[in-house]
Design a protein around this motif. Structure first.
Motif, PDB file in Angstrom:
ATOM      1  N   GLN A  68      -0.107 -22.640  17.767  1.00 15.21           N
ATOM      2  CA  GLN A  68       0.363 -21.205  17.201  1.00 15.21           C
ATOM      3  C   GLN A  68       0.510 -21.196  15.871  1.00 15.21           C
ATOM      4  OE1 GLN A  68       4.345 -20.963  19.227  1.00 15.21           O
ATOM      5  NE2 GLN A  68       3.322 -20.112  21.027  1.00 15.21           N
ATOM      6  N   HIS A  69       0.566 -20.152  15.106  1.00 16.17           N
ATOM      7  CA  HIS A  69       0.702 -20.005  13.658  1.00 16.17           C
ATOM      8  C   HIS A  69       2.029 -20.387  13.465  1.00 16.17           C
ATOM      9  CE1 HIS A  69      -3.379 -18.841  12.660  1.00 16.17           C
ATOM     10  NE2 HIS A  69      -3.124 -17.814  13.516  1.00 16.17           N
ATOM     11  N   ARG A  70       2.427 -20.659  12.187  1.00 18.87           N
ATOM     12  CA  ARG A  70       3.609 -21.027  11.795  1.00 18.87           C
ATOM     13  C   ARG A  70       4.787 -19.906  12.166  1.00 18.87           C
ATOM     14  NH1 ARG A  70       7.348 -24.345   9.735  1.00 18.87           N
ATOM     15  NH2 ARG A  70       9.067 -23.286   8.319  1.00 18.87           N
ATOM     16  N   LYS A  71       4.273 -18.550  11.822  1.00 13.49           N
ATOM     17  CA  LYS A  71       5.206 -17.440  12.076  1.00 13.49           C
ATOM     18  C   LYS A  71       5.595 -17.309  13.491  1.00 13.49           C
ATOM     19  CE  LYS A  71       5.253 -12.668  11.642  1.00 13.49           C
ATOM     20  NZ  LYS A  71       4.529 -11.195  11.226  1.00 13.49           N
ATOM     21  N   GLU A  72       4.666 -17.532  14.506  1.00 12.87           N
ATOM     22  CA  GLU A  72       4.882 -17.246  15.858  1.00 12.87           C
ATOM     23  C   GLU A  72       5.845 -18.592  16.161  1.00 12.87           C
ATOM     24  OE1 GLU A  72       1.031 -16.349  18.413  1.00 12.87           O
ATOM     25  OE2 GLU A  72       0.574 -17.586  16.666  1.00 12.87           O
ATOM     26  N   LYS A  73       5.670 -19.740  15.583  1.00 15.53           N
ATOM     27  CA  LYS A  73       6.499 -20.954  16.037  1.00 15.53           C
ATOM     28  C   LYS A  73       7.894 -20.649  15.508  1.00 15.53           C
ATOM     29  CE  LYS A  73       3.671 -23.938  14.344  1.00 15.53           C
ATOM     30  NZ  LYS A  73       2.928 -25.570  14.166  1.00 15.53           N
ATOM     31  N   LEU A  74       8.190 -19.904  14.339  1.00 18.05           N
ATOM     32  CA  LEU A  74       9.269 -19.879  13.728  1.00 18.05           C
ATOM     33  C   LEU A  74      10.249 -18.656  14.494  1.00 18.05           C
ATOM     34  CD1 LEU A  74      11.467 -20.441  11.572  1.00 18.05           C
ATOM     35  CD2 LEU A  74      10.341 -18.683   9.978  1.00 18.05           C
ATOM     36  N   GLU A  75       9.466 -17.648  15.180  1.00 17.49           N
ATOM     37  CA  GLU A  75      10.011 -16.723  15.958  1.00 17.49           C
ATOM     38  C   GLU A  75      10.575 -17.292  17.075  1.00 17.49           C
ATOM     39  OE1 GLU A  75       6.713 -13.775  16.360  1.00 17.49           O
ATOM     40  OE2 GLU A  75       7.111 -12.983  14.606  1.00 17.49           O
ATOM     41  N   ARG A  76       9.818 -18.136  17.613  1.00 19.70           N
ATOM     42  CA  ARG A  76      10.093 -18.940  18.981  1.00 19.70           C
ATOM     43  C   ARG A  76      11.469 -19.807  18.720  1.00 19.70           C
ATOM     44  NH1 ARG A  76      10.889 -18.170  24.376  1.00 19.70           N
ATOM     45  NH2 ARG A  76      11.291 -20.114  25.331  1.00 19.70           N
ATOM     46  N   VAL A  77      11.176 -20.308  17.617  1.00 25.77           N
ATOM     47  CA  VAL A  77      12.873 -21.302  17.263  1.00 25.77           C
ATOM     48  C   VAL A  77      13.899 -20.360  17.004  1.00 25.77           C
ATOM     49  CG1 VAL A  77      13.685 -22.508  15.329  1.00 25.77           C
ATOM     50  CG2 VAL A  77      11.242 -22.957  16.086  1.00 25.77           C
ATOM     51  N   ASN A  78      13.692 -19.125  16.582  1.00 24.97           N
ATOM     52  CA  ASN A  78      14.916 -18.386  16.309  1.00 24.97           C
ATOM     53  C   ASN A  78      15.347 -17.617  17.535  1.00 24.97           C
ATOM     54  OD1 ASN A  78      15.064 -18.522  13.431  1.00 24.97           O
ATOM     55  ND2 ASN A  78      13.511 -17.030  12.749  1.00 24.97           N
ATOM     56  N   PHE A  79      14.451 -17.436  18.418  1.00 25.35           N
ATOM     57  CA  PHE A  79      14.857 -16.891  19.628  1.00 25.35           C
ATOM     58  C   PHE A  79      15.549 -17.779  20.371  1.00 25.35           C
ATOM     59  CE2 PHE A  79      13.938 -16.913  24.339  1.00 25.35           C
ATOM     60  CZ  PHE A  79      14.480 -15.388  24.532  1.00 25.35           C
TER      61      PHE A  79
END
Length: 251
Positions: free
Chosen positions: A109-120
């Motif tokens: 995944q791109h970093r943006k996708e991973k960060l969205e998952r982390v925040n979720f």
């Protein structure tokens, strides 16, 4: 569902697991309980591949994990989330980096996708906005919740939790138990919790396996455990309640 069939595990001359068979059900909090040295953590480690049993099988929804080599086990490993007893956070990484660790290992995944998952995941464990804190800045309960956030980062089918309430006060323990139960019901995970905490047993123990001296000694639910005539289980329950009362009186 995870099926464990006739698991034997020895360390030298010490026969720790003696033919354990059990079914761990999907969408339920499955608890493994027992006294120190009963084999409960060893069983968990055999189920996730940290120990290799001498005999028996661990079957994930029809897939025999014990018969697979390292490469073919990777698919199942990506479906497993695990919360270790001490949370096992990386001290040199902040909260965000700890939760992102399995995403970096197992996804492209791109970093943006991973960060969205982390925040979720942080929102799901009520730690929104704590991304940049380091483990040394967290309380024991917060560390456990970060550990849970990391464990669910890959949206696992199977969630393994080793002594989640170790070192926590009773109020925080209830918060952690409730969170584990909520996540299990919400995502229909097959959740396996190793514990000696009777509050957890009575609170979230939908399917309980009691180990005694390396054998499965009893199986049932938290609604059935109070009515059992199993002598060893009754001794374990009484001793656990007595120690909990003693700890409360000391405080």
């Amino acid at each position: 569902m995870i099926e464990v069939k006739n698991i034997h595990k020895t360390f030298g001359e010490n026969h720790v697991l003696k033919g354990i068979s059990a079914d761990f059900k999907e969408g339920m909090c499955n608890l493994i309980i027992g006294g120190s040295g009963s084999g409960k953590t060893t069983l968990l480690k055999c189920m996730v591949g940290l120990h290799e049993p001498e005999e028996g099988s661990v079957i994930y929804d029809g897939r025999d994990f014990t018969r697979m080599n390292f490469e073919t086990r990777i698919e199942i490993r990506t479906e497993i989330g695990m919360l270790f007893q001490g949370s096992a956070l990386f001290d040199s990484m902040n909260v965000e980096e700890n939760i992102m660790f399995p995403l970096n290992m197992f996804t492209d995944q791109h970093r943006k996708e991973k960060l969205e998952r982390v925040n979720f995941c942080l929102e799901r464990v009520n730690l929104a906005g704590k991304n940049k804190l380091f483990p040394a800045e967290l309380s024991g309960g917060m560390k456990k919740r970060v550990g849970i956030a990391r464990a669910i980062a890959m949206n696992p089918k199977y969630l393994f939790v080793d002594e989640p309430n170790s070192g926590l006060d009773p109020k925080t323990s209830i918060v952690i138990d409730d969170l584990i139960q909520e996540l299990t019901e919400e995502y229909k995970t097959t959740t396996i919790v190793v514990t000696h905490d009777m509050n957890s047993v009575m609170g979230i123990g939908e399917n309980i396996i009691f180990l005694h001296q390396g054998e499965k000694w009893w199986e049932g639910s938290n609604k059935e455990i109070s009515d059992t005539d199993n002598e060893e289980l009754n001794e374990f329950v009484f001793a656990s309640k007595f120690m909990r009362a003693l700890q409360k009186n000391k405080k």
